[in-house]
Each structure stands twice: as C-alpha cells, then as structure tokens.
Design an enzyme around this catalytic site. Structure first.
Site, PDB file in Angstrom:
ATOM      1  N   THR A 129       0.859  -1.194   0.000  1.00  0.00           N
ATOM      2  CA  THR A 129       0.000   0.000   0.000  1.00  0.00           C
ATOM      3  C   THR A 129       0.891   1.238   0.000  1.00  0.00           C
ATOM      4  O   THR A 129       1.907   1.267   0.694  1.00  0.00           O
ATOM      5  CB  THR A 129      -0.952   0.062   1.221  1.00  0.00           C
ATOM      6  N   ARG A 175      -5.314   7.828   2.741  1.00  0.00           N
ATOM      7  CA  ARG A 175      -6.538   7.407   3.440  1.00  0.00           C
ATOM      8  C   ARG A 175      -6.615   8.124   4.790  1.00  0.00           C
ATOM      9  O   ARG A 175      -6.554   9.345   4.795  1.00  0.00           O
ATOM     10  CB  ARG A 175      -6.575   5.890   3.601  1.00  0.00           C
ATOM     11  N   GLY A 189       9.684  21.076   1.912  1.00  0.00           N
ATOM     12  CA  GLY A 189       9.835  22.290   2.713  1.00  0.00           C
ATOM     13  C   GLY A 189       8.543  23.073   2.837  1.00  0.00           C
ATOM     14  O   GLY A 189       8.532  24.300   2.692  1.00  0.00           O
ATOM     15  N   HIS A 220       5.785  32.603  -1.334  1.00  0.00           N
ATOM     16  CA  HIS A 220       4.753  31.564  -1.508  1.00  0.00           C
ATOM     17  C   HIS A 220       4.449  30.966  -0.138  1.00  0.00           C
ATOM     18  O   HIS A 220       5.167  31.233   0.831  1.00  0.00           O
ATOM     19  CB  HIS A 220       5.247  30.464  -2.458  1.00  0.00           C
ATOM     20  N   GLU A 227      -5.177  13.631   2.625  1.00  0.00           N
ATOM     21  CA  GLU A 227      -6.521  13.224   2.170  1.00  0.00           C
ATOM     22  C   GLU A 227      -7.486  13.006   3.343  1.00  0.00           C
ATOM     23  O   GLU A 227      -8.680  13.326   3.245  1.00  0.00           O
ATOM     24  CB  GLU A 227      -6.355  11.917   1.382  1.00  0.00           C
ATOM     25  N   GLN A 256      -0.280   9.427  -7.790  1.00  0.00           N
ATOM     26  CA  GLN A 256       0.593   8.942  -6.702  1.00  0.00           C
ATOM     27  C   GLN A 256       0.642   7.417  -6.638  1.00  0.00           C
ATOM     28  O   GLN A 256       1.525   6.845  -6.016  1.00  0.00           O
ATOM     29  CB  GLN A 256       0.086   9.469  -5.354  1.00  0.00           C
TER      30      GLN A 256
HETATM   31  P1  ADP Z   1      -6.283  -2.929   2.081  1.00  0.00           P
HETATM   32  O1  ADP Z   1      -5.976  -4.381   1.920  1.00  0.00           O
HETATM   33  O2  ADP Z   1      -5.381  -2.042   1.307  1.00  0.00           O
HETATM   34  O3  ADP Z   1      -6.420  -2.548   3.546  1.00  0.00           O
HETATM   35  P2  ADP Z   1      -9.183  -2.909   1.852  1.00  0.00           P
HETATM   36  O4  ADP Z   1      -9.424  -2.556   3.280  1.00  0.00           O
HETATM   37  O5  ADP Z   1     -10.026  -2.260   0.817  1.00  0.00           O
HETATM   38  O6  ADP Z   1      -7.683  -2.643   1.398  1.00  0.00           O
HETATM   39  O7  ADP Z   1      -9.335  -4.490   1.753  1.00  0.00           O
HETATM   40  C1  ADP Z   1      -9.127  -5.155   0.538  1.00  0.00           C
HETATM   41  C2  ADP Z   1     -10.032  -6.356   0.460  1.00  0.00           C
HETATM   42  O8  ADP Z   1      -9.701  -7.276   1.508  1.00  0.00           O
HETATM   43  C3  ADP Z   1     -11.513  -6.073   0.665  1.00  0.00           C
HETATM   44  O9  ADP Z   1     -12.153  -5.613  -0.503  1.00  0.00           O
HETATM   45  C4  ADP Z   1     -12.023  -7.455   1.039  1.00  0.00           C
HETATM   46  O10 ADP Z   1     -12.154  -8.282  -0.094  1.00  0.00           O
HETATM   47  C5  ADP Z   1     -10.868  -7.978   1.903  1.00  0.00           C
HETATM   48  N1  ADP Z   1     -11.185  -7.711   3.303  1.00  0.00           N
HETATM   49  C6  ADP Z   1     -11.199  -6.511   3.928  1.00  0.00           C
HETATM   50  N2  ADP Z   1     -11.626  -6.648   5.199  1.00  0.00           N
HETATM   51  C7  ADP Z   1     -11.912  -7.942   5.377  1.00  0.00           C
HETATM   52  C8  ADP Z   1     -12.410  -8.717   6.473  1.00  0.00           C
HETATM   53  N3  ADP Z   1     -12.717  -8.165   7.645  1.00  0.00           N
HETATM   54  N4  ADP Z   1     -12.555 -10.043   6.274  1.00  0.00           N
HETATM   55  C9  ADP Z   1     -12.263 -10.623   5.102  1.00  0.00           C
HETATM   56  N5  ADP Z   1     -11.800  -9.947   4.039  1.00  0.00           N
HETATM   57  C10 ADP Z   1     -11.632  -8.636   4.164  1.00  0.00           C
HETATM   58  O1  F6P Z   2      -4.880   2.802  -0.113  1.00  0.00           O
HETATM   59  C1  F6P Z   2      -4.393   3.521  -1.203  1.00  0.00           C
HETATM   60  C2  F6P Z   2      -5.348   4.637  -1.553  1.00  0.00           C
HETATM   61  O2  F6P Z   2      -4.876   5.307  -2.712  1.00  0.00           O
HETATM   62  C3  F6P Z   2      -5.608   5.648  -0.429  1.00  0.00           C
HETATM   63  O3  F6P Z   2      -4.564   6.575  -0.297  1.00  0.00           O
HETATM   64  C4  F6P Z   2      -6.916   6.224  -0.874  1.00  0.00           C
HETATM   65  O4  F6P Z   2      -7.655   6.707   0.218  1.00  0.00           O
HETATM   66  C5  F6P Z   2      -7.622   5.044  -1.488  1.00  0.00           C
HETATM   67  O5  F6P Z   2      -6.622   4.107  -1.848  1.00  0.00           O
HETATM   68  C6  F6P Z   2      -8.438   5.365  -2.701  1.00  0.00           C
HETATM   69  O6  F6P Z   2      -9.100   4.213  -3.074  1.00  0.00           O
HETATM   70  P1  F6P Z   2      -9.861   4.023  -4.463  1.00  0.00           P
HETATM   71  O7  F6P Z   2      -8.857   3.479  -5.431  1.00  0.00           O
HETATM   72  O8  F6P Z   2     -10.904   2.998  -4.138  1.00  0.00           O
HETATM   73  O9  F6P Z   2     -10.413   5.344  -4.866  1.00  0.00           O
END
Ligand code: ADP
Ligand code: F6P
Length: 322
Positions: A129, A175, A189, A220, A227, A256
């Site tokens: 991530t 996030r 900076g 500036h 975010e 990004q």
């Molecule tokens: P990240 O892995 O970057 O934290 P997300 O929170 O969107 O991103 O989770 C990615 C995916 O992982 C979700 O769309 C879902 O499929 C799975 N996931 C998230 N939370 C859970 C959970 N509590 N139990 C099982 N799978 C989960």
């Molecule tokens: O987790 C990476 C990220 O780019 C965060 O910085 C941001 O809040 C989110 O994903 C955006 O998610 P999506 O691709 O669902 O708009």
C-alpha cells in the site's frame, strides 16, 4: 528439506501500489526455484471467487519488475468479508490444488488471509500500500515511489506558486494516515503540514501563519494537506478570503499510485515476496512479512492486526521546526 506446500497462489488486493509487480515476480521465481507450482489469481479476492486462476511460470513475470500497477489486477470484494464468501474462497483454493497463498495488500487484505488460514489454506501476507498505514511494518510496498512522485509534482507546483506569489494547498493521498503528507511536507519544505493524526482544525492559526510569513517576505506558502482531512478546495476559498492572498488547491490523486517503482520499492518488494515463499515452504501459515528495525521479519497475522502505530513525534516536531 521437502516443501510443506505444493502449489502457491498469489493475488494482489486493495489499492494497487508500485512494486507489487516486483513482489509477484519474486513469489513466482522463488517458488519455481524450489519446485513449487504457482497459480496467479486475478482481481484479488473477487477473482478468487470467480475462479480467475491461471498457471504462472518464470516467463509469466518477465519484463514486469520496472512496471507500476499489478499485472494480476486488483479489486475490492465485499463478498469476501462474509463467512460464506470466505468458505467459498477456501473451497476454490482446494479445488485448484492451492495449499499456500501469498496475499499482497493492506490490513483489510490480511483479514481475508487470516480467514482463509482458519479454513485450512496456508497464507502469508505481504504489505502492499502507498499509505504506509500498516502497524506491523515500517515499510510498505509503494510508499517510496508514491512520495517521490508526489514530491516531484509539489516541486513543480511550488515554481508556479512562487511566480504568482500565491498560497498553494496540495492534497496528497494516505486514506486516514498522514505518512505521505508528512514525508512530502519535509521533502518539499512546506510551510504547513496538516495530518489527520495531529490537525486541530484551527484554520485561524494557518491564516495567521500565512500573514506572518508574507510580512517576513515569503513569496509563496505551501500547505500539504492529507486526504484524511480533505476539503482542500473550500479551505483555499476561505484562506483567500481571510488573507487576501490568491490561494489555489491541487489534489494530486491517482498519479501517486502509478509509475515506475523506485529502486527501494523493487528491492524490498522482491525480498518480501521471496520471504513469503520461504515461510510457506517451511509450513508456516497465518503470517505477515514485515520490515522492523532494519530487518525483514514475520509476525502472526492476528498479532500484526492488533499492533498500533502513530506518526513518529520527532519527525513531526522536525517538520514543524524546518
Ligand atoms: P487494504 O488491503 O489495502 O487494507 P481494503 O481494506 O479495501 O484494502 O481491503 C481489501 C479487500 O480485503 C476487501 O475488498 C475485502 O475483499 C478484503 N477484506 C477486507 N476486510 C476484510 C475482512 N474483515 N474479512 C475478510 N476480508 C476482508
Ligand atoms: O490505499 C491507497 C489509496 O490510494 C488511499 O490513499 C486512498 O484513500 C484510497 O486508496 C483510494 O481508493 P480508491 O482506489 O478505491 O479510490
């Protein structure tokens, strides 16, 4: 020593991050080197439930180490958060002979891996991530590239901000976490850095700061806004009205998340992908690969998910001094 698993599946889940391809490549090639078969699962847990599964060889991962994004695609999948979805996922793994699984993603993806481990599939998580918001590790795949991309963009905005003697609010991703904002704030900076973990929503203090700096001759004023705080455009309007200084907001957005991974992201992602395969080959399950105190280590997923982390106070203090 005999491998504890015969076939490893690999998937990427959640937001994509530069370096994920390097991790996939390392998983595939490390497994092949040990005589373990590899199956690529497309589109994260959604693809697992749809059986989007294909055999991978060393050649499947040629020419990808330098590419951003993920060749396996990624997705978010609500169904996988349910016990039924997780049971179906485990059954599909078994049907395809997948007895080990590498999940490249964030904390949410780790929860899915944990559920699969409890259903008999050996799983290892690898931190992917740009947000750096995984408590169990000091490094996540993609953060280094993302902050370098953002830093270069902010340098460019600074040129125009100085030429027009403006105030610029630049919103970066992360996030609910402020790591990207903090690093860009220091690297670029910035005059003010607004982090969800620290911001007290005292906009008047920012306005006073801008006016004071202008009186001191600053041409500036760069504000890096995370975010997790957001509202950069309306903040710009209010600041312009209160200070009389032209103020513009730029939201950097998805740029990004893309682009060629930096050297660090390629190397660390490669080491982490290879380590995930070592763990599975040793018969370990329900683990996550982490970087702590200069070393690559692994923790139990449950333990990792209980961990907490915060913006390092000394880094925040230094950012304010500079
Ligand atoms: P990240 O892995 O970057 O934290 P997300 O929170 O969107 O991103 O989770 C990615 C995916 O992982 C979700 O769309 C879902 O499929 C799975 N996931 C998230 N939370 C859970 C959970 N509590 N139990 C099982 N799978 C989960
Ligand atoms: O987790 C990476 C990220 O780019 C965060 O910085 C941001 O809040 C989110 O994903 C955006 O998610 P999506 O691709 O669902 O708009």
């Amino acid at each position: 020593m005999e491998n504890a698993v015969k076939t490893i599946g690999v998937l990427t889940s959640g937001g994509d991050a530069p370096g994920m391809n390097a991790a996939i490549r390392a998983v595939v090639r490390s497994a092949v080197a040990k005589g373990i078969k590899v199956k690529g699962i497309r589109r994260g847990y959604a693809g697992l439930l749809n059986e989007e599964i294909e055999d991978m060889t060393s050649r499947s991962v040629s020419e990808i180490i330098q590419k951003g994004g993920t060749i396996l695609y990624t997705a978010r999948c609500e169904e996988f958060k349910t016990p039924e979805g997780q049971r179906l996922g485990a059954e599909i793994c078994k049907k395809h002979g997948i007895d080990g699984l590498v999940v490249i993603g964030g904390d949410g993806s780790y929860k899915g891996a944990q559920a699969l481990a409890s259903l008999g599939i050996n799983t290892v998580g690898v931190p992917g991530t740009i947000d750096l918001d995984i408590a169990s590790t000091e490094y996540t795949i993609g953060f280094d590239t993302a902050v370098n991309t953002a830093m270069e963009a902010i340098d460019k905005i600074r040129d125009t901000s100085t030429s027009h003697e403006r105030c610029s609010i630049i919103e970066v991703m992360g996030r609910n976490a402020g790591y990207i904002a903090l690093w860009c704030g220091i690297a670029n900076g910035a005059e003010d850095i607004l982090l969800p973990e620290r911001y007290d929503y005292n906009e008047q203090a920012i306005i006073n700061h801008i006016i004071a700096k202008r009186k001191m001759g600053k041409s500036h004023h760069i504000i890096i806004n995370a975010e997790g705080i957001g509202h950069s455009t309306s903040m710009a309007r209010r600041i312009e009205a209160a200070t009389g200084i032209e103020t513009r907001a730029s939201i950097l957005g998805y740029m990004q998340r893309g682009g060629r991974p930096t050297c660090k992201d390629r190397v660390y992602a490669s080491i982490m992908g290879a380590k995930a395969v070592d763990l599975l080959a040793e018969g370990k399950s329900n683990r996550v690969v982490c970087y702590k105190g200069g070393e690559f280590v692994d923790y139990d997923i449950h333990e990792a998910l209980q961990m907490k982390k915060d913006i390092p106070e000394d880094q925040y203090r230094i950012s304010k001094t500079l």
